[in-house]
Design a protein around this motif. Structure first.
Motif, PDB file in Angstrom:
ATOM      1  N   UNK A 261     -53.387  19.711 -34.851  1.00 42.51           N
ATOM      2  CA  UNK A 261     -54.189  18.838 -33.993  1.00 42.51           C
ATOM      3  C   UNK A 261     -54.168  17.402 -34.511  1.00 42.51           C
ATOM      4  N   UNK A 262     -54.777  16.494 -33.714  1.00 42.83           N
ATOM      5  CA  UNK A 262     -54.974  15.120 -34.166  1.00 42.83           C
ATOM      6  C   UNK A 262     -53.779  14.218 -33.990  1.00 42.83           C
ATOM      7  N   UNK A 263     -53.000  14.428 -32.913  1.00 42.42           N
ATOM      8  CA  UNK A 263     -51.825  13.599 -32.647  1.00 42.42           C
ATOM      9  C   UNK A 263     -52.095  12.675 -31.466  1.00 42.42           C
ATOM     10  N   UNK A 264     -51.553  11.476 -31.518  1.00 42.94           N
ATOM     11  CA  UNK A 264     -51.753  10.515 -30.433  1.00 42.94           C
ATOM     12  C   UNK A 264     -50.647  10.627 -29.391  1.00 42.94           C
ATOM     13  N   UNK A 265     -49.412  10.484 -29.834  1.00 44.35           N
ATOM     14  CA  UNK A 265     -48.266  10.654 -28.932  1.00 44.35           C
ATOM     15  C   UNK A 265     -47.037  10.993 -29.769  1.00 44.35           C
ATOM     16  N   UNK A 270     -38.757  17.009 -35.445  1.00 42.44           N
ATOM     17  CA  UNK A 270     -37.682  17.958 -35.746  1.00 42.44           C
ATOM     18  C   UNK A 270     -38.040  18.790 -36.968  1.00 42.44           C
ATOM     19  N   UNK A 271     -37.312  19.881 -37.119  1.00 42.08           N
ATOM     20  CA  UNK A 271     -37.415  20.726 -38.298  1.00 42.08           C
ATOM     21  C   UNK A 271     -36.252  20.431 -39.243  1.00 42.08           C
ATOM     22  N   UNK A 272     -36.553  20.303 -40.509  1.00 44.09           N
ATOM     23  CA  UNK A 272     -35.514  20.204 -41.529  1.00 44.09           C
ATOM     24  C   UNK A 272     -34.750  21.530 -41.525  1.00 44.09           C
ATOM     25  N   UNK A 278     -41.545  20.606 -40.683  1.00 49.16           N
ATOM     26  CA  UNK A 278     -41.662  19.901 -39.416  1.00 49.16           C
ATOM     27  C   UNK A 278     -42.061  18.444 -39.666  1.00 49.16           C
ATOM     28  N   UNK A 279     -41.214  17.511 -39.204  1.00 49.96           N
ATOM     29  CA  UNK A 279     -41.451  16.076 -39.321  1.00 49.96           C
ATOM     30  C   UNK A 279     -41.726  15.503 -37.935  1.00 49.96           C
ATOM     31  N   UNK A 280     -42.760  14.656 -37.840  1.00 48.77           N
ATOM     32  CA  UNK A 280     -43.185  14.126 -36.544  1.00 48.77           C
ATOM     33  C   UNK A 280     -43.350  12.613 -36.621  1.00 48.77           C
ATOM     34  N   UNK A 281     -42.806  11.915 -35.626  1.00 50.87           N
ATOM     35  CA  UNK A 281     -43.116  10.503 -35.435  1.00 50.87           C
ATOM     36  C   UNK A 281     -44.234  10.382 -34.425  1.00 50.87           C
ATOM     37  N   UNK A 293     -45.700  14.911 -41.931  1.00 47.28           N
ATOM     38  CA  UNK A 293     -45.160  16.253 -42.174  1.00 47.28           C
ATOM     39  C   UNK A 293     -46.228  17.226 -41.695  1.00 47.28           C
ATOM     40  N   UNK A 294     -45.930  17.932 -40.627  1.00 47.92           N
ATOM     41  CA  UNK A 294     -46.937  18.745 -39.941  1.00 47.92           C
ATOM     42  C   UNK A 294     -46.841  20.200 -40.383  1.00 47.92           C
ATOM     43  N   UNK A 295     -47.991  20.770 -40.698  1.00 47.95           N
ATOM     44  CA  UNK A 295     -48.059  22.157 -41.140  1.00 47.95           C
ATOM     45  C   UNK A 295     -49.077  22.925 -40.300  1.00 47.95           C
ATOM     46  N   UNK A 296     -49.024  24.223 -40.373  1.00 48.01           N
ATOM     47  CA  UNK A 296     -49.888  25.108 -39.603  1.00 48.01           C
ATOM     48  C   UNK A 296     -51.360  24.783 -39.870  1.00 48.01           C
ATOM     49  N   UNK A 297     -52.103  24.501 -38.807  1.00 45.11           N
ATOM     50  CA  UNK A 297     -53.532  24.230 -38.919  1.00 45.11           C
ATOM     51  C   UNK A 297     -53.884  22.833 -39.369  1.00 45.11           C
ATOM     52  N   UNK A 298     -52.904  21.971 -39.569  1.00 43.91           N
ATOM     53  CA  UNK A 298     -53.176  20.617 -40.045  1.00 43.91           C
ATOM     54  C   UNK A 298     -53.836  19.742 -38.989  1.00 43.91           C
TER      55      UNK A 298
END
Length: 414
Positions: A261-265, A270-272, A278-281, A293-298
């Motif tokens: 959760x907690x993402x704006x846009x 992608x996944x390494x 998981x890396x997110x812009x 770097x997004x992880x489960x439940x973050x």
């Protein structure tokens, strides 16, 4: 993302961007030592092809390096041979018809993912904007199948998996990236619904657990749940919820589709391919762009935080919001485009580094995959490519490409 149509096809020089058009704000964050960025270049490829129309993604199908697919925002996917001299691209699927795709600004056909066993498994997934007769503007995740062993996709084979209603008249912050993770589940990135500062309810959509907006989702396309054409992975944070949110994007309980959760846009992620990370812009509001770097439940902080900047907006005091791995301010760029951890063989010093860019300034960055929060980037940490970077692409061989929104394709080199 920003409104694509209001930006030039070629990004202007960074010194000419000015803060008036892009907004002000602090460069924020805490600087840390890091290995020097690898010097990179971009080289146009497949230059004999006609210009693509507002391309937003480029990918190959699993296990097949002989073809490339380019997703056009208007509703088409084109395919062409992986040959430097190729001059013809053909239509893989066109869903820009039958009042299906609503396109323009930040809406349109935004994401595509092949089933891992394609074409033996005939399924392909598309994420697009649609104007529903009852709900108005929505985001859709749909499944399509190939009738001819992967040569084309049948537009009439559509099965809608998820529908997410947009708030009010807002049309931006749709996210739209979709991909299968190393766990075999389908991930879907959704923005907060649009507008400025996530002004939706008392705490905003990104922190509200009864909506899919502002979240990274994870679903199981091999299962079903009642009438829904997907199952819920048992380790999802709210897997115990008894109601799914796929009818209109909301539910009476915390949505079981949520992964983080907690993402704006989240614009491109992608996944390494080596580690599965998981890396997110995540595109910022008016001060900072961020990489997570997004992880489960973050929980990645929005709308409590924009990067490391406390926004002062009411947001429900989420526990342990995660700071970004990297961020940069408006003197550097104005709309981050997530990329890939490089795992190719052509650029040895780049291996293990995360490559990403900025749609507006055209800057391309690379940071160590082990970077700890939070690295503040400056102009000298990237190079100005002169491109409006709508997406990065990773070939099956691990080499990286850049999709220029003006219609051209480039390969990253040294």
């Amino acid at each position: 993302m920003v409104d694509f149509r209001q930006l030039p096809w070629r990004a202007v020089a960074l010194t000419a961007l000015g803060l008036g058009a892009c907004g002000g704000g602090s460069d924020g964050g805490s600087q840390q030592p890091a290995a020097a960025p690898v010097t990179l270049t971009v080289q146009r490829v497949f230059a004999s092809l006609p210009l693509f129309s507002s391309p937003v993604a480029m990918l190959q199908s699993p296990g097949d390096g002989t073809r490339w697919f380019v997703v056009e925002q208007g509703g088409r996917v084109l395919v062409f041979a992986n040959n430097p001299a190729v001059a013809v691209a053909t239509v893989f699927v066109d869903i820009d018809g039958m009042d299906r795709v609503t396109s323009g600004g930040e809406t349109g056909l935004l994401g595509m993912a092949f089933h891992a066993n394609f074409p033996a498994d005939r399924r392909v997934y598309l994420f697009y904007s649609h104007t529903d007769a009852t709900l108005g503007l929505v985001s859709r995740l749909s499944e399509f199948t190939t009738p001819d062993n992967g040569l084309t996709l049948d537009p009439d084979s559509e099965r809608v998996l998820l529908t997410v209603e947009k708030p009010g008249t807002e049309s931006n912050h749709n996210g739209g990236g979709i991909a299968f993770g190393p766990d075999g589940f389908l991930y879907v990135g959704l923005g907060d619904g649009g507008g400025g500062n996530d002004q939706h309810g008392s705490i905003g959509n990104a922190q509200l657990l009864t909506t899919l907006l502002g979240k990274m989702l994870r679903i199981d396309v091999e299962g079903t749940t009642g009438a829904f054409l997907y199952g819920i992975p048992p380790t999802n944070p709210f897997a115990a919820s008894t109601t799914l949110c796929g009818t209109d994007g909301t539910g009476t309980q915390s949505c079981p589709e949520i992964f983080a959760v907690g993402l704006r846009n989240p614009w491109r992620w992608s996944f390494d391919r080596l580690t599965g990370q998981l890396w997110v812009g995540d595109v910022g509001q008016g001060a900072l762009e961020e990489v997570d770097r997004v992880t489960l439940g973050g929980n990645y902080g929005w709308r409590c935080f924009e990067g490391t900047r406390n926004t002062g907006l009411a947001c429900g005091s989420p526990p342990n919001p995660q700071p970004p791995v990297a961020e940069y301010g408006r003197s550097v760029g104005a709309a981050v485009t997530g990329g890939y951890v490089y795992r190719g063989s052509a650029i040895a010093p780049l291996v293990g580094r995360y490559v990403f860019g900025d749609f507006v300034s055209g800057r391309i960055f690379n940071i160590a995959g082990t970077t700890q929060p939070t690295l503040t980037l400056t102009q000298t940490d990237g190079f100005a490519s002169g491109l409006n970077i709508s997406s990065f692409s990773e070939g099956n061989d691990g080499e990286l490409y850049v999709v220029h929104y003006g219609g051209e394709l480039y390969q990253i080199g040294q």
